[in-house]
Design an enzyme around this catalytic site. Structure first.
Site, PDB file in Angstrom:
ATOM      1  N   SER A 145       0.787  -1.089  -0.055  1.00 35.64           N
ATOM      2  CA  SER A 145       0.010   0.071   0.011  1.00 35.64           C
ATOM      3  C   SER A 145       0.840   1.293  -0.021  1.00 35.64           C
ATOM      4  O   SER A 145       1.791   1.317   0.737  1.00 35.64           O
ATOM      5  CB  SER A 145      -0.965  -0.059   1.212  1.00 35.64           C
ATOM      6  OG  SER A 145      -1.712   1.446   1.213  1.00 35.64           O
ATOM      7  N   SER A 146       0.692   2.041  -1.268  1.00 38.42           N
ATOM      8  CA  SER A 146       1.466   3.307  -1.019  1.00 38.42           C
ATOM      9  C   SER A 146       1.131   4.214   0.092  1.00 38.42           C
ATOM     10  O   SER A 146       1.871   5.144   0.505  1.00 38.42           O
ATOM     11  CB  SER A 146       1.182   4.220  -2.338  1.00 38.42           C
ATOM     12  OG  SER A 146      -0.364   4.596  -2.332  1.00 38.42           O
ATOM     13  N   ASP A 292      -8.350   2.886  -7.403  1.00 41.26           N
ATOM     14  CA  ASP A 292      -9.598   3.240  -6.802  1.00 41.26           C
ATOM     15  C   ASP A 292     -10.577   3.174  -7.893  1.00 41.26           C
ATOM     16  O   ASP A 292     -11.792   3.123  -7.747  1.00 41.26           O
ATOM     17  CB  ASP A 292      -9.281   4.325  -6.374  1.00 41.26           C
ATOM     18  CG  ASP A 292      -8.856   4.136  -4.748  1.00 41.26           C
ATOM     19  OD1 ASP A 292      -8.898   2.853  -4.136  1.00 41.26           O
ATOM     20  OD2 ASP A 292      -8.573   5.304  -4.231  1.00 41.26           O
ATOM     21  N   LYS A 390     -18.894   8.330   2.966  1.00 39.88           N
ATOM     22  CA  LYS A 390     -17.337   8.043   3.321  1.00 39.88           C
ATOM     23  C   LYS A 390     -16.487   9.022   2.460  1.00 39.88           C
ATOM     24  O   LYS A 390     -15.495   9.474   2.937  1.00 39.88           O
ATOM     25  CB  LYS A 390     -17.013   6.657   3.152  1.00 39.88           C
ATOM     26  CG  LYS A 390     -15.480   6.329   3.360  1.00 39.88           C
ATOM     27  CD  LYS A 390     -15.187   4.777   3.324  1.00 39.88           C
ATOM     28  CE  LYS A 390     -13.773   4.583   3.044  1.00 39.88           C
ATOM     29  NZ  LYS A 390     -13.021   5.036   4.388  1.00 39.88           N
TER      30      LYS A 390
END
Length: 409
Positions: A145-146, A292, A390
């Site tokens: 994960s960046s 994403d 969110k």
């Protein structure tokens, strides 16, 4: 709240929509603002994640609960690790307590941080005892994960000796790392990224300045999907965007040319226009730098009845839900033939889209929003629709503005 979205028929879309600031940029800047109070921020994201981040940074309580906000969990882990004299228990939702944090925790421990697990090793909740950190070199895997890397970068200039990060293995989501570095540069913090090495130099204070957050490109993806399925000549104006974006998801402008959608850049806005029908039979694309938007693209391909092979998706397994399995489940229910692996998605061309199917959202905002554009094809039900807050508070209002009829069930 469960809702029914009704199909649009014989309607050419011409609308203007203003989208809130980027969640990714906002959450980075909120951390930096707390490290460097000289910064002012405009056009902050109104997402739940950014609200959780602001609350976490302003509270003096020992236990900080960030709900489903994964970015906040990662960034705050490093932030609280360098808050000298403060002890914090960082926790979140049930899903958050099953999202791994060990790689970041180990990197911080290697630097001398004091962090322990309250329950299951490798997962939140974690207890963090803030302290001064003088070590300045660390290794971390580049392929998970960046956000782990960005978390370290955000505190790096506040370490007495700065920080050198060596990235081990394949590096994914590089645009998000570059986003963090670009924000550091904008504030006057010296940082260099060459090969597998990132160097950040110490900085005690920055010049007083106001940073304006660009609107969120991930949120724009749903309007690209709508344009792909709309009548030729339809258009949507979105603000506030810029051509030289820090966000990796800005690759949408190029990707959606495959669906006949042209992007025109103006002064702080973009115009999406449906110029021609989708002619491609199969879309093959590596999304390692923009995972994403994978859900949106997969649903667009299904809606447009073309096949796709999407790769570079290994980080989707550890998001709000296992997004690959969730996509497989919901698209299959709609009539798709789909195969997923741990890092890819393969969709065959579909001949039908089933009507009035209920889409489970798995407490994942992007599942709800990615499937909403299917309303241009068939009536569709979205369960737990309020999950969109969110990242996008006004999503359903904006869907109604472009002409999608929404009924509560």
């Amino acid at each position: 709240m469960d809702i029914l979205l009704n199909v649009l028929k014989d309607r050419k879309i011409t609308e203007e929509i203003t989208i809130s600031g980027s969640k990714s940029e906002s959450n980075r800047l909120l951390i930096l603002q707390n490290l460097f109070p000289e910064i002012s921020i405009e056009n902050l994201s109104d997402s739940d994640d950014s609200v959780h981040m602001q609350h976490a940074l302003s509270t003096d309580k020992e236990t900080v609960d960030i709900g489903h906000a994964g970015t906040a969990m990662r960034f705050l882990t490093s932030y609280f690790a360098v808050k000298e004299g403060r002890e914090t228990v960082l926790t979140g939702s049930k899903r958050m307590q099953n999202r791994p944090i060990e790689i970041l925790v180990n990197a911080l421990k290697d630097l001398g941080a004091t962090i322990s697990y309250e329950d299951k090793v490798g997962y939140p909740p974690i207890r963090i005892k803030g302290k001064k950190i003088t070590a300045n070199k660390v290794q971390i895997n580049g392929n998970v994960s960046s956000q782990y890397i960005s978390s370290l970068l955000l505190i790096a200039s506040k370490l007495e000796n700065g920080l050198t990060i060596e990235l081990v293995g394949e590096i994914t989501s590089i645009p998000y790392i570059n986003m963090t570095l670009s924000l550091l540069h904008q504030l006057g913090i010296e940082a260099h990224f060459e090969g597998t090495i990132i160097n950040v130099f110490p900085k005690k204070e920055v010049d007083h300045q106001t940073v304006v957050v660009e609107s969120d490109w991930s949120s724009a993806s749903y309007f690209y999907s709508i344009m792909a399925s709309s009548e030729i000549g339809s258009s949507i104006k979105l603000s506030a965007y810029k051509k030289e974006s820090l966000q990796g998801d800005s690759c949408l402008a190029e990707i959606y040319q495959h669906f006949g959608v042209l992007t025109t850049f103006g002064e702080n806005f973009i115009i999406l226009k449906k110029e021609k029908e989708t002619r491609k039979n199969i879309l093959e694309i590596d999304l390692r730098d923009a995972p994403d938007i994978a859900q949106t693209i997969a649903v667009t391909c299904f809606s447009e009845r073309i096949a796709c092979n999407l790769t570079g998706l290994h980080t989707l397994k550890i998001k709000e839900t296992d997004r690959l399995e969730a996509l497989k489940e919901e698209l299959t229910n709609l009539g798709a033939s789909i195969l997923v692996t741990n890092k890819s998605l393969h969709l065959q061309k579909s001949s039908e889209i089933k009507e009035n199917i209920s889409i489970k959202t798995y407490n994942d905002h992007r599942m709800a929003m990615a499937f909403a554009p299917l309303a241009l094809r068939v009536p569709i039900k979205i369960l737990n629709a309020e999950v969109v807050t969110k990242s996008y508070q006004k999503f359903w209002d904006d869907m109604q503005q472009i002409g999608i009829k929404i009924d509560k069930l």
